[in-house]
Design a protein around this motif. Structure first.
Motif, PDB file in Angstrom:
ATOM      1  N   LEU A   1      -0.572   7.294  10.081  1.00  0.00           N
ATOM      2  CA  LEU A   1      -0.905   8.171   9.305  1.00  0.00           C
ATOM      3  C   LEU A   1       0.817   8.214   8.212  1.00  0.00           C
ATOM      4  O   LEU A   1       1.611   8.778   9.096  1.00  0.00           O
ATOM      5  CB  LEU A   1      -1.390   9.320   8.578  1.00  0.00           C
ATOM      6  CG  LEU A   1      -1.645  10.313   7.374  1.00  0.00           C
ATOM      7  CD1 LEU A   1      -2.811   9.614   7.101  1.00  0.00           C
ATOM      8  CD2 LEU A   1      -1.805  11.499   8.448  1.00  0.00           C
ATOM      9  N   ILE A   2       0.940   7.728   7.115  1.00  0.00           N
ATOM     10  CA  ILE A   2       2.444   7.846   6.406  1.00  0.00           C
ATOM     11  C   ILE A   2       2.844   8.212   5.168  1.00  0.00           C
ATOM     12  O   ILE A   2       1.366   8.015   4.386  1.00  0.00           O
ATOM     13  CB  ILE A   2       2.755   6.189   6.261  1.00  0.00           C
ATOM     14  CG1 ILE A   2       3.166   5.669   7.357  1.00  0.00           C
ATOM     15  CG2 ILE A   2       3.963   6.603   5.599  1.00  0.00           C
ATOM     16  CD1 ILE A   2       3.626   4.169   7.507  1.00  0.00           C
ATOM     17  N   ARG A   3       3.183   9.766   4.814  1.00  0.00           N
ATOM     18  CA  ARG A   3       2.940  10.578   4.075  1.00  0.00           C
ATOM     19  C   ARG A   3       4.577   9.832   2.894  1.00  0.00           C
ATOM     20  O   ARG A   3       5.205   9.591   3.291  1.00  0.00           O
ATOM     21  CB  ARG A   3       3.085  11.644   3.499  1.00  0.00           C
ATOM     22  CG  ARG A   3       2.830  12.443   2.565  1.00  0.00           C
ATOM     23  CD  ARG A   3       2.955  14.084   3.555  1.00  0.00           C
ATOM     24  NE  ARG A   3       2.674  15.452   2.482  1.00  0.00           N
ATOM     25  CZ  ARG A   3       3.707  15.994   1.373  1.00  0.00           C
ATOM     26  NH1 ARG A   3       5.044  15.673   2.428  1.00  0.00           N
ATOM     27  NH2 ARG A   3       2.926  16.590   0.644  1.00  0.00           N
ATOM     28  N   ARG A   4       3.911   9.903   1.488  1.00  0.00           N
ATOM     29  CA  ARG A   4       5.199   9.484   0.944  1.00  0.00           C
ATOM     30  C   ARG A   4       5.376  10.543   0.210  1.00  0.00           C
ATOM     31  O   ARG A   4       4.930  12.356  -0.714  1.00  0.00           O
ATOM     32  CB  ARG A   4       5.140   8.852  -0.746  1.00  0.00           C
ATOM     33  CG  ARG A   4       5.451   8.217  -0.850  1.00  0.00           C
ATOM     34  CD  ARG A   4       5.399   7.448  -2.398  1.00  0.00           C
ATOM     35  NE  ARG A   4       6.875   7.057  -3.017  1.00  0.00           N
ATOM     36  CZ  ARG A   4       6.791   5.932  -3.716  1.00  0.00           C
ATOM     37  NH1 ARG A   4       5.670   5.213  -3.727  1.00  0.00           N
ATOM     38  NH2 ARG A   4       8.059   5.298  -4.447  1.00  0.00           N
ATOM     39  N   THR A   5       6.635  11.012   0.289  1.00  0.00           N
ATOM     40  CA  THR A   5       7.503  12.565   0.180  1.00  0.00           C
ATOM     41  C   THR A   5       8.205  12.398  -1.258  1.00  0.00           C
ATOM     42  O   THR A   5       8.473  13.352  -1.722  1.00  0.00           O
ATOM     43  CB  THR A   5       8.652  12.876   1.516  1.00  0.00           C
ATOM     44  OG1 THR A   5       9.462  12.148   1.949  1.00  0.00           O
ATOM     45  CG2 THR A   5       7.213  12.755   2.576  1.00  0.00           C
ATOM     46  N   ALA A   6       8.563  11.094  -1.413  1.00  0.00           N
ATOM     47  CA  ALA A   6       9.100  11.151  -2.680  1.00  0.00           C
ATOM     48  C   ALA A   6       8.861  10.313  -3.235  1.00  0.00           C
ATOM     49  O   ALA A   6       8.484   9.118  -3.439  1.00  0.00           O
ATOM     50  CB  ALA A   6      10.779  10.935  -2.295  1.00  0.00           C
TER      51      ALA A   6
ATOM     52  N   ALA B   1       0.130  -0.881  -0.274  1.00  0.00           N
ATOM     53  CA  ALA B   1      -0.327  -0.005  -0.200  1.00  0.00           C
ATOM     54  C   ALA B   1       1.041   1.419  -0.511  1.00  0.00           C
ATOM     55  O   ALA B   1       0.308   2.146  -0.459  1.00  0.00           O
ATOM     56  CB  ALA B   1      -0.964  -0.139   0.785  1.00  0.00           C
ATOM     57  N   ALA B   2       1.799   1.784   0.694  1.00  0.00           N
ATOM     58  CA  ALA B   2       2.628   2.667   1.001  1.00  0.00           C
ATOM     59  C   ALA B   2       3.452   2.367  -0.439  1.00  0.00           C
ATOM     60  O   ALA B   2       3.347   3.801  -1.239  1.00  0.00           O
ATOM     61  CB  ALA B   2       3.869   2.280   2.003  1.00  0.00           C
ATOM     62  N   HIS B   3       3.913   1.548  -1.323  1.00  0.00           N
ATOM     63  CA  HIS B   3       4.748   2.338  -2.634  1.00  0.00           C
ATOM     64  C   HIS B   3       3.778   2.229  -3.541  1.00  0.00           C
ATOM     65  O   HIS B   3       4.249   2.463  -4.692  1.00  0.00           O
ATOM     66  CB  HIS B   3       5.323   0.277  -2.845  1.00  0.00           C
ATOM     67  CG  HIS B   3       6.342   0.377  -1.819  1.00  0.00           C
ATOM     68  ND1 HIS B   3       7.718   0.524  -2.770  1.00  0.00           N
ATOM     69  CD2 HIS B   3       6.657   0.066  -0.822  1.00  0.00           C
ATOM     70  CE1 HIS B   3       8.548   0.696  -1.776  1.00  0.00           C
ATOM     71  NE2 HIS B   3       8.736  -0.414  -0.687  1.00  0.00           N
ATOM     72  N   ALA B   4       2.155   2.145  -3.847  1.00  0.00           N
ATOM     73  CA  ALA B   4       1.358   2.482  -4.273  1.00  0.00           C
ATOM     74  C   ALA B   4       1.391   3.915  -4.148  1.00  0.00           C
ATOM     75  O   ALA B   4       0.243   4.181  -4.894  1.00  0.00           O
ATOM     76  CB  ALA B   4       0.235   1.348  -3.522  1.00  0.00           C
ATOM     77  N   LEU B   5       1.224   4.504  -2.829  1.00  0.00           N
ATOM     78  CA  LEU B   5       1.414   5.588  -3.247  1.00  0.00           C
ATOM     79  C   LEU B   5       1.722   6.589  -4.594  1.00  0.00           C
ATOM     80  O   LEU B   5       3.171   6.193  -4.545  1.00  0.00           O
ATOM     81  CB  LEU B   5       1.463   6.377  -1.696  1.00  0.00           C
ATOM     82  CG  LEU B   5       0.669   6.053  -0.452  1.00  0.00           C
ATOM     83  CD1 LEU B   5       1.274   6.349   0.935  1.00  0.00           C
ATOM     84  CD2 LEU B   5      -0.782   5.926  -0.539  1.00  0.00           C
TER      85      LEU B   5
END
Length: 208
Positions: A203-208, A127-131
């Motif tokens: 809550l995790i945000r993808r920054t790059a 899920a994180a990598h799909a952001l």
């Protein structure tokens, strides 16, 4: 246990509930999602569909996924009845074996717990990598058991949000933890009962 067992279990859980005509969104989603610009959202374990409908009404394009055919079919009917068929795509899938393709601006995983084998770490990492850059992953877990929960195991331990984040093990150069706490709230169960429960919110945000 097999996917067939899991499907039968969750179909039974949802079939035992009356179909929700207007399911409410989860409180932690409305806290997080209010004010975000609409984009593409993925709802993992969509259940009754309150989150998917709420996001769609705000202009999001939502992919709503659940292992239960009963849940997915009910949500598909709700989507049509609310005139949101162009904004919500319903998918029945085991997300451990078949993670939805594509990029997303928001991925929600509310109470992704099950009595069956599920490699949550792999699912949440996917899920994180799909952001997309700037996108957020919202993971809301149980921090306590409500009286109506299917899991009343007295010795169950609920990992903290920081423990969940550490398990996913995302590179800090690419993902940032924006929230990790354990707020309480008054919850309402399927039968109308209320109880105070604890949520574990990550809550995790993808920054790059």
């Amino acid at each position: 246990m097999s996917t067939t067992d899991a499907v039968a279990f969750w179909d039974g859980v949802y079939a035992a509930r009356p179909a929700a005509g207007g399911p409410q969104p989860n409180a932690r989603l409305t806290e997080t999602g209010t004010g975000l610009p609409p984009g593409d959202a993925l709802d993992l374990g969509c259940g009754d569909g309150g989150d998917a409908l709420w996001l769609a009404r705000l202009g999001w394009q939502v992919t709503a996924v659940d292992i239960s055919a009963v849940a997915v079919e009910r949500l598909a009917a709700l989507v049509r009845s609310h005139g949101l068929g162009d904004r919500v795509t319903t998918v029945r899938a085991d997300v451990h074996k078949s993670f939805p393709p594509g990029g997303f601006d928001l991925v929600c995983a509310h109470y992704l717990h099950t009595p069956f084998d599920l490699d949550r770490v792999t699912v949440l990492r996917s899920a994180a990598h799909a952001l997309r850059p700037g996108g957020r992953l919202l993971v809301v877990d149980h921090g306590s058991a409500a009286p109506w929960s299917w899991n009343q195991e007295p010795d169950i331990r609920y990992p903290s949000p920081r423990e969940v984040a550490a398990g996913i093990d995302l590179a800090p150069q690419t993902w940032t933890v924006e929230r990790a706490d354990a707020p309480r709230r008054i919850a309402t169960g399927p039968d109308g009962r209320t109880a105070e429960v604890t949520d574990h919110v990550l809550l995790i945000r993808r920054t790059a």
